[in-house]
Design a protein around this motif. Sequence first.
Motif, PDB file in Angstrom:
ATOM      1  N   ILE A  92      28.152  42.518  27.057  1.00 42.88           N
ATOM      2  CA  ILE A  92      27.002  43.130  26.374  1.00 42.88           C
ATOM      3  C   ILE A  92      27.422  44.439  25.704  1.00 42.88           C
ATOM      4  O   ILE A  92      27.079  44.703  24.542  1.00 42.88           O
ATOM      5  CB  ILE A  92      25.844  43.391  27.357  1.00 42.88           C
ATOM      6  CG1 ILE A  92      25.280  42.077  27.900  1.00 42.88           C
ATOM      7  CG2 ILE A  92      24.726  44.178  26.665  1.00 42.88           C
ATOM      8  CD1 ILE A  92      24.180  42.262  28.947  1.00 42.88           C
ATOM      9  N   VAL A  93      28.180  45.255  26.429  1.00 41.81           N
ATOM     10  CA  VAL A  93      28.629  46.545  25.888  1.00 41.81           C
ATOM     11  C   VAL A  93      29.491  46.332  24.642  1.00 41.81           C
ATOM     12  O   VAL A  93      29.322  47.010  23.622  1.00 41.81           O
ATOM     13  CB  VAL A  93      29.389  47.348  26.960  1.00 41.81           C
ATOM     14  CG1 VAL A  93      30.051  48.582  26.339  1.00 41.81           C
ATOM     15  CG2 VAL A  93      28.450  47.768  28.084  1.00 41.81           C
ATOM     16  N   ILE A  94      30.437  45.382  24.708  1.00 39.40           N
ATOM     17  CA  ILE A  94      31.299  45.109  23.554  1.00 39.40           C
ATOM     18  C   ILE A  94      30.468  44.627  22.362  1.00 39.40           C
ATOM     19  O   ILE A  94      30.693  45.047  21.214  1.00 39.40           O
ATOM     20  CB  ILE A  94      32.370  44.051  23.920  1.00 39.40           C
ATOM     21  CG1 ILE A  94      33.353  44.635  24.935  1.00 39.40           C
ATOM     22  CG2 ILE A  94      33.121  43.571  22.671  1.00 39.40           C
ATOM     23  CD1 ILE A  94      34.367  43.629  25.452  1.00 39.40           C
ATOM     24  N   LEU A 183      17.428  46.118  21.985  1.00 34.85           N
ATOM     25  CA  LEU A 183      17.334  44.873  22.762  1.00 34.85           C
ATOM     26  C   LEU A 183      18.462  44.785  23.789  1.00 34.85           C
ATOM     27  O   LEU A 183      18.244  44.436  24.951  1.00 34.85           O
ATOM     28  CB  LEU A 183      17.399  43.660  21.827  1.00 34.85           C
ATOM     29  CG  LEU A 183      16.171  43.384  20.957  1.00 34.85           C
ATOM     30  CD1 LEU A 183      16.453  42.246  19.991  1.00 34.85           C
ATOM     31  CD2 LEU A 183      14.969  43.054  21.830  1.00 34.85           C
ATOM     32  N   GLY A 184      19.659  45.117  23.347  1.00 35.86           N
ATOM     33  CA  GLY A 184      20.805  45.075  24.258  1.00 35.86           C
ATOM     34  C   GLY A 184      20.688  46.084  25.377  1.00 35.86           C
ATOM     35  O   GLY A 184      21.079  45.818  26.516  1.00 35.86           O
ATOM     36  N   ALA A 185      20.148  47.274  25.070  1.00 39.00           N
ATOM     37  CA  ALA A 185      19.979  48.305  26.098  1.00 39.00           C
ATOM     38  C   ALA A 185      19.001  47.840  27.175  1.00 39.00           C
ATOM     39  O   ALA A 185      19.215  48.074  28.370  1.00 39.00           O
ATOM     40  CB  ALA A 185      19.493  49.596  25.452  1.00 39.00           C
ATOM     41  N   VAL A 186      17.931  47.154  26.757  1.00 39.01           N
ATOM     42  CA  VAL A 186      16.965  46.613  27.721  1.00 39.01           C
ATOM     43  C   VAL A 186      17.630  45.581  28.620  1.00 39.01           C
ATOM     44  O   VAL A 186      17.488  45.603  29.857  1.00 39.01           O
ATOM     45  CB  VAL A 186      15.752  45.995  26.992  1.00 39.01           C
ATOM     46  CG1 VAL A 186      14.872  45.228  27.976  1.00 39.01           C
ATOM     47  CG2 VAL A 186      14.947  47.073  26.283  1.00 39.01           C
ATOM     48  N   ALA A 187      18.376  44.649  28.009  1.00 41.58           N
ATOM     49  CA  ALA A 187      19.066  43.625  28.795  1.00 41.58           C
ATOM     50  C   ALA A 187      20.075  44.254  29.747  1.00 41.58           C
ATOM     51  O   ALA A 187      20.189  43.857  30.918  1.00 41.58           O
ATOM     52  CB  ALA A 187      19.772  42.638  27.862  1.00 41.58           C
ATOM     53  N   LEU A 188      20.797  45.262  29.275  1.00 40.88           N
ATOM     54  CA  LEU A 188      21.811  45.941  30.091  1.00 40.88           C
ATOM     55  C   LEU A 188      21.163  46.603  31.306  1.00 40.88           C
ATOM     56  O   LEU A 188      21.645  46.469  32.440  1.00 40.88           O
ATOM     57  CB  LEU A 188      22.521  46.982  29.227  1.00 40.88           C
ATOM     58  CG  LEU A 188      23.900  47.477  29.661  1.00 40.88           C
ATOM     59  CD1 LEU A 188      24.900  46.341  29.679  1.00 40.88           C
ATOM     60  CD2 LEU A 188      24.373  48.574  28.715  1.00 40.88           C
TER      61      LEU A 188
END
Length: 528
Positions: A92-94, A183-188
């Motif tokens: 996710i971070v990448i 969106l990615g921050a929420v999933a993370l």
Amino acid sequence: MVEKTKNTDTSEEVKPRSVRVVLMALMIAMLLAMLDNMIIGTAMPTIVGELGGLEHLSWVVTAYTLATAASTPIWGKIGDMYGRKGSFLVSIVIFLIGSALSGMAQDMGQLIGFRAIQGLGAGGLMVGVMAIIGDLIPPRERGKYQGMMAGVMALAMIGGPLVGGTITDHMGWRWSFYINLPLGAVALAMVTAVLHLPKKKDQGERPKIDYLGAALLTTAITSTVLLTTWGGTEYAWGSVEIIGLIAVAVVSLAGFLYAETKAAEPVMPLHIFRSRNFTLMSVIGFLVGFAMFGGVLYLPLFQQSVQGASATNSGLLLLPMLLSMMVVSLIAGRITTSSGKYKIFPILGGGLMVIGLFLLATMDTGTSRLMSGVYMAVLGAGLGFLMQITMLVAQNSVDMKDMGVASSSATLFRTLGGSFGVALMGSLFTSQVTSTMTDRLGPEAAVKAGSAQLDAASLAKLPEVVREAYQHAVAAGTHSAFLLGAGIAVLGFVAAWFVKEVPLRGAGASGGGAGKEASAPEPVVVAH
């Protein structure tokens, strides 16, 4: 084995407390991976207008696809060896780093490079979602969640082009990439907080990574994707470049197969292919990718060019296929969960996929939108029976310790199927369009007309004779493309009849004998 008992106990402890929250986070991550290319497609004309580099346009997509395909099996193995939660968070971070950098790109070269970084992360997103679901939810219960996954897929395919157009028009193309960050921050955050999985290895144990196998597999995948991307477009099929790619693909694949027999921790253990069901699901998954990606590409093209639909609504044009796929997937999942039976679904799916593609091949300039919608619904029903069942059966056919590589292998074959489908159907489509245009307008007029865009707005400005030639050419091209798809899909229908009905593991099964296609689920505590 004690480790298997821990895995099962942990999943059982997690499920009542947080599995729905985890699934929500996983679906957001899955949406990120699938939505990206859909959004970027509608933003590309604006991107090219600002950054230039029209000749490198295809590489913006190819770099992402290539990195995703090459990294998929490696992410799966890393998850098996070091733990799925950590590898999933890293992916996710990448992906988010690649998204941020792509939004800041100053020229086409930078954008292509940053898209490759994004693709590396995307490979881990899809595999991580499937493998974690495989860890948390037993196959017998997994069917009821198929509708959720099919719904996310439909949302990405329908909403992607619409969201991409809206963002590009009102916020600028860079936000097509920046939209991934919240969106990615929420999933993370959600995955970090609520996902709890057991460690795969005892403390202090350092398994060796199969670097040689990973390098050879990456080379084989890269050359294969380039082969299908460039063949018949950038280079002729008989050119030195394409023949060279074929040679590299064959040699590296042979080297990979040999290396995997010698590696202590192979990146793709060959023993998983001893399971007849796993091998069959890999073949069927390849064919599903072939049909689905070809359909998604050429159906909007036909409806825009031949039926006069606007490009803005290109996502909505796929609604009959996607809704049918989602509903059928949900029904099949519920039946699988309640009965534990699934063999009938690959057979039904394979048959409907053949029929749907054949019906789409019959479309011509006189086909109404209603009829094309019916044909799409038939294809969507076939895909709905196959999309999640192939992954479910593949995961049920291996031991829990191989869940990651099973998920990544199934995802990889579907990705490669899509690559082959788009390339081969595209080559046939282009050839047929050129031939039909030449027959109707003559060589010189066909070349001049071929430089126009195949969309409703551009076609309306052309002389009536040229416009009609275009429409007949596109109809002939889609006929050939879908006829090829139908012929290929027959192989999947035949393969489905050889699937063995192995009972799905329940909540108390560890899966120790699944790879051997045992006749009954294993108990919680097993000894080897």
